[in-house]
Design an enzyme around this catalytic site. Structure first.
Site, mmCIF file in Angstrom:
data_model
loop_
_atom_site.group_PDB
_atom_site.id
_atom_site.type_symbol
_atom_site.label_atom_id
_atom_site.label_comp_id
_atom_site.label_asym_id
_atom_site.label_seq_id
_atom_site.Cartn_x
_atom_site.Cartn_y
_atom_site.Cartn_z
ATOM 1 N N ASN A 31 1.908 0.252 -3.674
ATOM 2 C CA ASN A 31 1.307 0.174 -2.343
ATOM 3 C C ASN A 31 1.399 -1.265 -1.842
ATOM 4 O O ASN A 31 1.501 -2.206 -2.626
ATOM 5 C CB ASN A 31 -0.155 0.627 -2.367
ATOM 6 N N CYS A 32 1.401 -1.410 -0.524
ATOM 7 C CA CYS A 32 1.299 -2.727 0.098
ATOM 8 C C CYS A 32 -0.034 -2.781 0.825
ATOM 9 O O CYS A 32 -0.983 -2.099 0.445
ATOM 10 C CB CYS A 32 2.488 -2.993 1.022
ATOM 11 N N ILE A 33 -0.131 -3.563 1.889
ATOM 12 C CA ILE A 33 -1.424 -3.756 2.541
ATOM 13 C C ILE A 33 -1.956 -2.469 3.148
ATOM 14 O O ILE A 33 -3.153 -2.202 3.115
ATOM 15 C CB ILE A 33 -1.311 -4.853 3.619
ATOM 16 N N ARG A 35 0.282 0.738 3.215
ATOM 17 C CA ARG A 35 1.147 1.896 2.949
ATOM 18 C C ARG A 35 1.160 2.267 1.469
ATOM 19 O O ARG A 35 1.232 1.394 0.612
ATOM 20 C CB ARG A 35 2.588 1.612 3.391
#
Length: 520
Positions: A31-33, A35
C-alpha cells in the site's frame, strides 16, 4: 474492548479479497498513502465494478498492480487485514488439500475445461495489459516509485521533526533536548543514499545490501581524500542520484559476474567484484557527474521560479492533479530529494501542493451547489479532511473526476495558486519544503525559504488561500452547467453505474475509460 474500526477494516479486507478472486489470485499486497496495491494472477477473476461499488472504495486504478483507492485513514489498516486474510486462507487451503489427499482437482466434464478456458482468458487480458503498460517511460516511473515510495514515511517523519526542532530552536525552547531531536531528525537524511541504494539494487535484480554498500561510499567522510577530474571529492557529492547510479551499476555487475563464476566461489567472488568495480566507478566517475547534474537541477529549478515564476507556477500547479491521477508524480521524487540535498529545501513541492488547494475549493463549491444530493455531499465530508492535509486521491476519484468539468476547474484553481507562489518566488520570497510527502496543512511544519521560516510560511499560507478561493469560484460558476446541477440535485443519490450516462462529460480515467462516480 475490541476496536470497532478494526472489525470494519477486516470486513472490508475480506470483501475485497473475495472480489479480486480470492487468495489464490493474489500475488502481492502493498500500500501507499491512499491506495491498496494488489498483484493479481488472473485479471479475469477480478470483479472490478463490484469493487468500485463497494462503499469503502473511492476508486480503482489499474497499472502493473490492481490499485484500490481507500484513502489515508483506512488504507494501511485494510492492507494489514488483507494480507492477514490472504495468509489465513492459504493456510486453510493447504490444510484442506492435505486432508483431501488424492481427491480429483476438478469436476468431471466441462467444469475443468471451463476453468482452464477462464484462466487462459484471464492470462490473455493480463498479458495485454502488461504490454500496454510496458512502455519504457512507464517502466522507468514504476521503478522510480518502487525505489522511493517506501522511503516516504521516514522522509515525512524526519522532515516534520526537523521543522519542529527548528521552531523550538528559534523560540529558545527545550535547549538541552534540541541536540537529541536534531540527531533524530537528521540521521536518516544523512544516510538516505544507503537506503536508496538498497532499494535500487533490489529493483534491478541485485542484492540489496551490496547496493547499500556501494551507495554508502557517497556519504563516507573518507572520500574527501580522493581526487577525481582534478578536484577533491566532498562527502555526499552526487547525493541520491549518485547512489541510484551506483546501486544500479552494482546490480548489473553482480548479475554479470554470477554468470561465469563457479558456484563454489560465488559467495566470495561475486560480491567482491560487484562492490569493487561499481565502487571504483562511483568514486572516479559517478560522484562527480551526479554532483554536477544535481547542481544543475538546483540551478534550473531556482531559475525557473526566479525568472519565469508566475507562468511556471501556473503550469506546474495546473498539471499536478492529472499527474497524481496517472501516478506520474512519482517521477518527481528524485528531483525533490536532490533539491533538498542542494538547497536544503525543494521549492517545487509547495507550488505543486497548490493543486490540492484548488481541489479542496472545488469540493466546497460542489457541496454548496449540490444541496439536495446527499450522496455527493457525504463523500465530500468524508474526503475533505484528507484533502486539507494534502492527500488528494479521495477527492479526485470520489468527487471531481467522476463529474468531469469540476476536475478541470480544480486544476485551474491549483494553477492560480501555483502562479501566486511562483510570482512570490520571482519577487524574491521563496517557500520550499525541507522534506517530501505531505502537502496542504501538513506541509506547514516543513516550510522553509530564502527569507526565513516566517516569510515562507506566510507565502505558503496565502498560496493555499488563493488556491482555495480560485478553485471554489471557478467550480461554483463554471464547474457544472445549470442543467447538470439541476439533474444532480433532483436525484437523491447518483449510482455509480449511472455516472457515465447521467454525469456531465465524465473525464477519462487512468485507463482511458470514463471514470465511475463514487457518491456513497
Amino acid at each position: 474492548m475490541s476496536d470497532p474500526s478494526a472489525t470494519g477494516h477486516a470486513a472490508t479486507a475480506h470483501d475485497l479479497l473475495a472480489l479480486v478472486g480470492g487468495e489464490r489470485n493474489v500475488t502481492s499486497v502493498t500500500n501507499c498513502i491512499s491506495r491498496l496495491r494488489i498483484g493479481v494472477a488472473d485479471r479475469a477473476l477480478v470483479h472490478e465494478q463490484e469493487i468500485r461499488d463497494h462503499p469503502k472504495v473511492l476508486g480503482v486504478v489499474e497499472d502493473d498492480t490492481f490499485q484500490i483507492v481507500l484513502g489515508p485513514a483506512a488504507v494501511a489498516k485494510v492492507a494489514e487485514e488483507f494480507a492477514r486474510a490472504v495468509e489465513s486462507e492459504r493456510g486453510a487451503g493447504a490444510a484442506g488439500g492435505a486432508a483431501e489427499g488424492a481427491a480429483p482437482a476438478g469436476g468431471a466434464g466441462g467444469a475443468g475445461g471451463d476453468a482452464e478456458a477462464l484462466a487462459a482468458k484471464g492470462e490473455a487480458i493480463r498479458a495485454a495489459n502488461k504490454r500496454r503498460n510496458a512502455t519504457p517511460f512507464k517502466l522507468m516511473l514504476r521503478r522510480i516509485a518502487n525505489i522511493f515510495v517506501p522511503l516516504i514515511p521516514a522522509l515525512i517523519a524526519c522532515g516534520i521533526l526537523a521543522g519542529v526542532t527548528g521552531v523550538f530552536a528559534n523560540l529558545g525552547w527545550l535547549g538541552p533536548v534540541l541536540p537529541a531531536l536534531d540527531a533524530i531528525a537528521k540521521g536518516f537524511m544523512s544516510l538516505i543514499m544507503v537506503f536508496v541504494g538498497m532499494n535500487a539494487a533490489k529493483e534491478f535484480g541485485g542484492t540489496p545490501v551490496l547496493g547499500g554498500a556501494v551507495a554508502a561510499i557517497i556519504p563516507f567522510a573518507g572520500v574527501a581524500d580522493v581526487q577525481a577530474f582534478g578536484v577533491e571529492l566532498e562527502p555526499g557529492q552526487g547525493g541520491v542520484l549518485g547512489a541510484l547510479g551506483a546501486a544500479v551499476l552494482c546490480a548489473y555487475v553482480e548479475r554479470w559476474t554470477r554468470r561465469w563464476v563457479p558456484d563454489t566461489l560465488d559467495i566470495l567472488v561475486t560480491p567482491t567484484v560487484a562492490v569493487l568495480v561499481s565502487g571504483l566507478v562511483t568514486v572516479y566517475g559517478l560522484m562527480f557527474v551526479a554532483g554536477e547534474v544535481s547542481a544543475a537541477i538546483g540551478v534550473a529549478a531556482n531559475w525557473l521560479l526566479g525568472y519565469a515564476g508566475a507562468p511556471a507556477g501556473l503550469i506546474l500547479g495546473g498539471l499536478f492533479l492529472p499527474l497524481v491521477m496517472l501516478g506520474l508524480h512519482q517521477a518527481l521524487i528524485p528531483i525533490h530529494t536532490t533539491l533538498i540535498g542542494v538547497d536544503g529545501f525543494t521549492v517545487l513541492l509547495p507550488v505543486l501542493a497548490m493543486a490540492g488547494a484548488g481541489q479542496v475549493g472545488a469540493a466546497l463549491a460542489l457541496y454548496l451547489r449540490l444541496k439536495h444530493n446527499e450522496g455527493i455531499r457525504t463523500t465530500i465530508r468524508s474526503a475533505l479532511p484528507a484533502g486539507l492535509l494534502g492527500v488528494g486521491e479521495p477527492l479526485i476519484y470520489g468527487v471531481t473526476l467522476p463529474l468531469g468539468r469540476p476536475f478541470l476547474t480544480a486544476c485551474a484553481g491549483g494553477a492560480v495558486g501555483g502562479g501566486f507562489l511562483g510570482l512570490a518566488n520571482q519577487l524574491g520570497v521563496s517557500a520550499g519544503s525541507t522534506a517530501i510527502g505531505p502537502s496542504g496543512w501538513a506541509l506547514f511544519p516543513l516550510v522553509q525559504g530564502s527569507q526565513g521560516i516566517g516569510a515562507a510560511v506566510a507565502v505558503y499560507g496565502l498560496g493555499l488561500v488563493v488556491g482555495y478561493v480560485a478553485g471554489f469560484l471557478l467550480t461554483y460558476f463554471f464547474g457544472l452547467s445549470r442543467d447538470a446541477a439541476a439533474e444532480l440535485n433532483a436525484a437523491e443519490s447518483m449510482a455509480p453505474d449511472d455516472s457515465s450516462e447521467d454525469a456531465p462529460a465524465a473525464a477519462p480515467g487512468p485507463e482511458g475509460d470514463p471514470a465511475q462516480a463514487r457518491t456513497a
